[in-house]
Design an enzyme around this catalytic site. Structure first.
Site, PDB file in Angstrom:
ATOM      1  N   SER A   1     -15.468  34.628 -38.002  1.00  0.00           N
ATOM      2  CA  SER A   1     -14.383  34.174 -37.113  1.00  0.00           C
ATOM      3  C   SER A   1     -13.068  33.957 -37.838  1.00  0.00           C
ATOM      4  CB  SER A   1     -14.808  32.880 -36.413  1.00  0.00           C
ATOM      5  OG  SER A   1     -15.122  31.885 -37.386  1.00  0.00           O
ATOM      6  N   GLY A   2     -13.008  34.255 -39.140  1.00  0.00           N
ATOM      7  CA  GLY A   2     -11.780  34.068 -39.905  1.00  0.00           C
ATOM      8  C   GLY A   2     -10.952  35.348 -39.991  1.00  0.00           C
ATOM      9  N   GLN A   3      -9.890  35.285 -40.795  1.00  0.00           N
ATOM     10  CA  GLN A   3      -9.003  36.456 -40.931  1.00  0.00           C
ATOM     11  C   GLN A   3      -9.762  37.694 -41.411  1.00  0.00           C
ATOM     12  OE1 GLN A   3      -4.898  37.095 -43.141  1.00  0.00           O
ATOM     13  NE2 GLN A   3      -6.516  37.202 -44.650  1.00  0.00           N
ATOM     14  N   ASP A   4     -10.448  37.578 -42.556  1.00  0.00           N
ATOM     15  CA  ASP A   4     -11.119  38.752 -43.121  1.00  0.00           C
ATOM     16  C   ASP A   4     -12.289  39.181 -42.247  1.00  0.00           C
ATOM     17  OD1 ASP A   4      -9.318  38.344 -45.109  1.00  0.00           O
ATOM     18  OD2 ASP A   4     -10.769  38.069 -46.725  1.00  0.00           O
TER      19      ASP A   4
ATOM     20  N   ASP B   1     -24.225  26.900 -39.104  1.00  0.00           N
ATOM     21  CA  ASP B   1     -23.375  26.465 -40.207  1.00  0.00           C
ATOM     22  C   ASP B   1     -24.053  26.874 -41.513  1.00  0.00           C
ATOM     23  OD1 ASP B   1     -22.193  24.560 -42.189  1.00  0.00           O
ATOM     24  OD2 ASP B   1     -21.177  23.811 -40.391  1.00  0.00           O
TER      25      ASP B   1
ATOM     26  N   LEU C   1     -18.409  35.450 -46.467  1.00  0.00           N
ATOM     27  CA  LEU C   1     -16.985  35.093 -46.434  1.00  0.00           C
ATOM     28  C   LEU C   1     -16.772  33.633 -46.037  1.00  0.00           C
ATOM     29  CD1 LEU C   1     -15.556  38.177 -44.444  1.00  0.00           C
ATOM     30  CD2 LEU C   1     -16.102  38.009 -46.880  1.00  0.00           C
TER      31      LEU C   1
ATOM     32  N   SER D   1     -11.496  27.350 -46.944  1.00  0.00           N
ATOM     33  CA  SER D   1     -10.666  28.282 -47.717  1.00  0.00           C
ATOM     34  C   SER D   1      -9.261  27.772 -48.002  1.00  0.00           C
ATOM     35  CB  SER D   1     -10.568  29.614 -46.964  1.00  0.00           C
ATOM     36  OG  SER D   1      -9.776  29.445 -45.799  1.00  0.00           O
TER      37      SER D   1
ATOM     38  N   THR E   1     -12.170  34.612 -55.780  1.00  0.00           N
ATOM     39  CA  THR E   1     -10.733  34.486 -55.549  1.00  0.00           C
ATOM     40  C   THR E   1      -9.916  34.394 -56.841  1.00  0.00           C
ATOM     41  OG1 THR E   1      -9.070  32.898 -54.768  1.00  0.00           O
ATOM     42  CG2 THR E   1     -11.224  32.011 -55.240  1.00  0.00           C
TER      43      THR E   1
ATOM     44  N   GLU F   1      -7.759  32.287 -57.238  1.00  0.00           N
ATOM     45  CA  GLU F   1      -7.581  30.854 -57.533  1.00  0.00           C
ATOM     46  C   GLU F   1      -8.425  30.434 -58.735  1.00  0.00           C
ATOM     47  OE1 GLU F   1      -4.616  29.119 -55.770  1.00  0.00           O
ATOM     48  OE2 GLU F   1      -6.182  27.712 -56.361  1.00  0.00           O
TER      49      GLU F   1
ATOM     50  N   TYR G   1     -11.075  23.612 -54.617  1.00  0.00           N
ATOM     51  CA  TYR G   1     -11.394  24.922 -54.033  1.00  0.00           C
ATOM     52  C   TYR G   1     -11.692  25.933 -55.143  1.00  0.00           C
ATOM     53  CZ  TYR G   1     -10.610  29.523 -51.961  1.00  0.00           C
ATOM     54  OH  TYR G   1     -10.738  30.827 -51.587  1.00  0.00           O
TER      55      TYR G   1
ATOM     56  N   LYS H   1     -15.277  27.868 -55.893  1.00  0.00           N
ATOM     57  CA  LYS H   1     -15.436  29.333 -55.879  1.00  0.00           C
ATOM     58  C   LYS H   1     -15.961  29.844 -57.219  1.00  0.00           C
ATOM     59  CE  LYS H   1     -14.299  30.745 -51.734  1.00  0.00           C
ATOM     60  NZ  LYS H   1     -15.059  31.701 -50.929  1.00  0.00           N
TER      61      LYS H   1
ATOM     62  N   ARG I   1      -3.784  35.688 -40.082  1.00  0.00           N
ATOM     63  CA  ARG I   1      -3.902  34.661 -41.110  1.00  0.00           C
ATOM     64  C   ARG I   1      -3.993  33.284 -40.460  1.00  0.00           C
ATOM     65  NH1 ARG I   1      -5.656  33.121 -45.958  1.00  0.00           N
ATOM     66  NH2 ARG I   1      -4.192  33.472 -47.666  1.00  0.00           N
TER      67      ARG I   1
END
Ligand code: NAP
Ligand code: G4F
Length: 337
Positions: free
Chosen positions: A10-13, A60, A82, A86, A127, A129, A151, A155, A186
């Protein structure tokens, strides 16, 4: 016909990957978190006929009972993990939640693959990050990590878990070390979306002022629709490995804002210093101010990736350049304001 599971569908990617896999003829399953509105997030942008081909599992990733049952009952050729908390900014205020979802949730998925579907290939959304306070520029697959946020740390734990399971149990586990990728889908709190929306509203007459944090942070920003193709290509290799996906260019938040205002023919000029810095339009109106609440306790100053391994091995290359990305995002907002 291959079957894929996408966590974080359900996210961007999730939106772009679903679209890509459906086009390739995959049967697509996705995990969506239950919420009071029964919202399916970005999946609502997938057209109705295609969406009917997606099998949604409400649950979940932190719930190992749910994850184990899902893997016991369904066979998957490819698992794209994914799902994550985030948002870097939120991870400073909610480190426990961030670790629970990003480390605990990842552990549930990797264990389920290992126990129930060891032939499946698994992708982990790592990521840039993780590079944080960078040790070299540009960053490659060999650059040492130095995360600067809960975060980033979470990751890195997921990244090493994937590597360890690959080595220990001979599983096809890959890490995609993706640099920032943005799009019209986004999430609302990320700086590119926030700026695009505010600029579109201001150009249509809103008298608001865009409040932002660190203007001088630099990111390697690409287009999300291209990056999911890179994820898929990693999963089509004969050997599992880790890959950087990036554009190889970097731009500041300040440049993003300037470019967005240029898109609506409202060029801006900066004036003042530090927290007093503001941006004016040609008619002298202040349209951007600094709000210290958007600064992070420890910042990632500059990210720039070296995607040469992905180019060489996967034949993948980022195409959309910075100004075009900004234009795509602002034009999308102009059409929806
Ligand atoms: P996103 O839009 O924030 O999507 C995250 C997804 O994870 C959403 O579908 C979200 O569901 C789901 N999720 C969160 N917590 C969950 C939980 N406990 N159980 C099940 N699902 C949960 O992120 P994105 O931009 O698509 O990024 C996809 C992945 O790549 C993330 O892991 C992100 O950390 C990583 N990544 C992103 C970038 C980037 O620049 N976009 C770069 C590198 C890595 P809801 O819709 O219910 O919130
Ligand atoms: O848009 P951001 O929140 O993205 P950030 O922190 O780079 O994280 C994104 O990219 C990562 C890949 O490197 C992903 F792993 C992660 O999941 C996410 O997709 O912030 C970008 C920069 C930061 O330096 C931030 O301090 O913009 C700066 N910034 C300045 N003003 C702001 C704002 N960020 C936000 N969100 N809001 C502001 O008002």
């Amino acid at each position: 016909m291959k079957t894929a599971l996408i966590t974080g569908i359900s996210g961007q990617d999730g939106y772009f990957l679903t679209t890509l896999l459906l086009q390739k003829g995959y049967v697509v399953h996705g995990i969506v978190r239950r919420n009071s509105q029964a919202s399916i997030g970005t999946l609502r942008y997938v057209d109705d006929t295609d969406r009917a081909r997606v099998q949604i599992h409400w649950g979940d990733v932190t719930d190992h009972v749910f994850i184990e049952r899902l893997f016991r009952e369904h066979d998957f050729d490819e698992v794209y993990h994914l799902a994550a908390q985030s948002f870097v900014g939120l991870s400073f205020d909610n480190p426990k939640l961030t670790y629970d979802v990003n480390i605990g949730g990842t552990l549930n998925v990797v264990n389920a693959v290992k126990e129930f579907r060891p032939k499946a290939k698994m992708y982990f959304a790592a990521t840039s990050e993780m590079f944080g306070k960078v040790h070299e520029t540009p960053q490659t697959e060999e650059t040492p990590f130095h995360p600067r946020s809960p975060y980033g740390i979470s990751k890195l734990a997921g990244f090493w878990t994937m590597k360890n399971y690959r080595e220990a149990y001979n599983l096809f586990f890959v890490n995609g070390i993706l640099f920032n990728h943005e799009s019209e889908h986004r999430g609302e709190e990320f700086v590119t979306k926030k700026v695009s929306k505010a600029v579109a509203r201001i150009s249509k007459g809103s008298d608001e002022v865009l409040m932002v944090g660190n203007l001088d942070a630099k990111r390697d920003w690409g287009y999300a629709g291209e990056y999911v193709e890179g994820m898929w290509r990693m999963m089509q290799q004969t050997e599992p490995d880790d890959y950087v996906l990036a554009t190889g260019t970097t731009h500041s938040v300040r440049e993003f804002i300037e470019s967005a205002f240029r898109c609506v023919n409202m060029p801006i000029t900066w004036s003042g210093n530090n927290l007093e810095e503001v941006a004016f339009t040609a008619d002298g109106r202040v349209v951007v101010r600094i709000d210290p609440t958007f600064f992070r306790p420890s910042e990632v100053d500059v990210l720039i990736g070296d995607p040469s391994k992905a180019e060489r091995v996967l034949g993948w290359k980022a195409r959309m350049r910075f100004d075009e990305l900004v234009r795509v995002m602002v034009e999308h907002e102009l059409a929806t304001v």
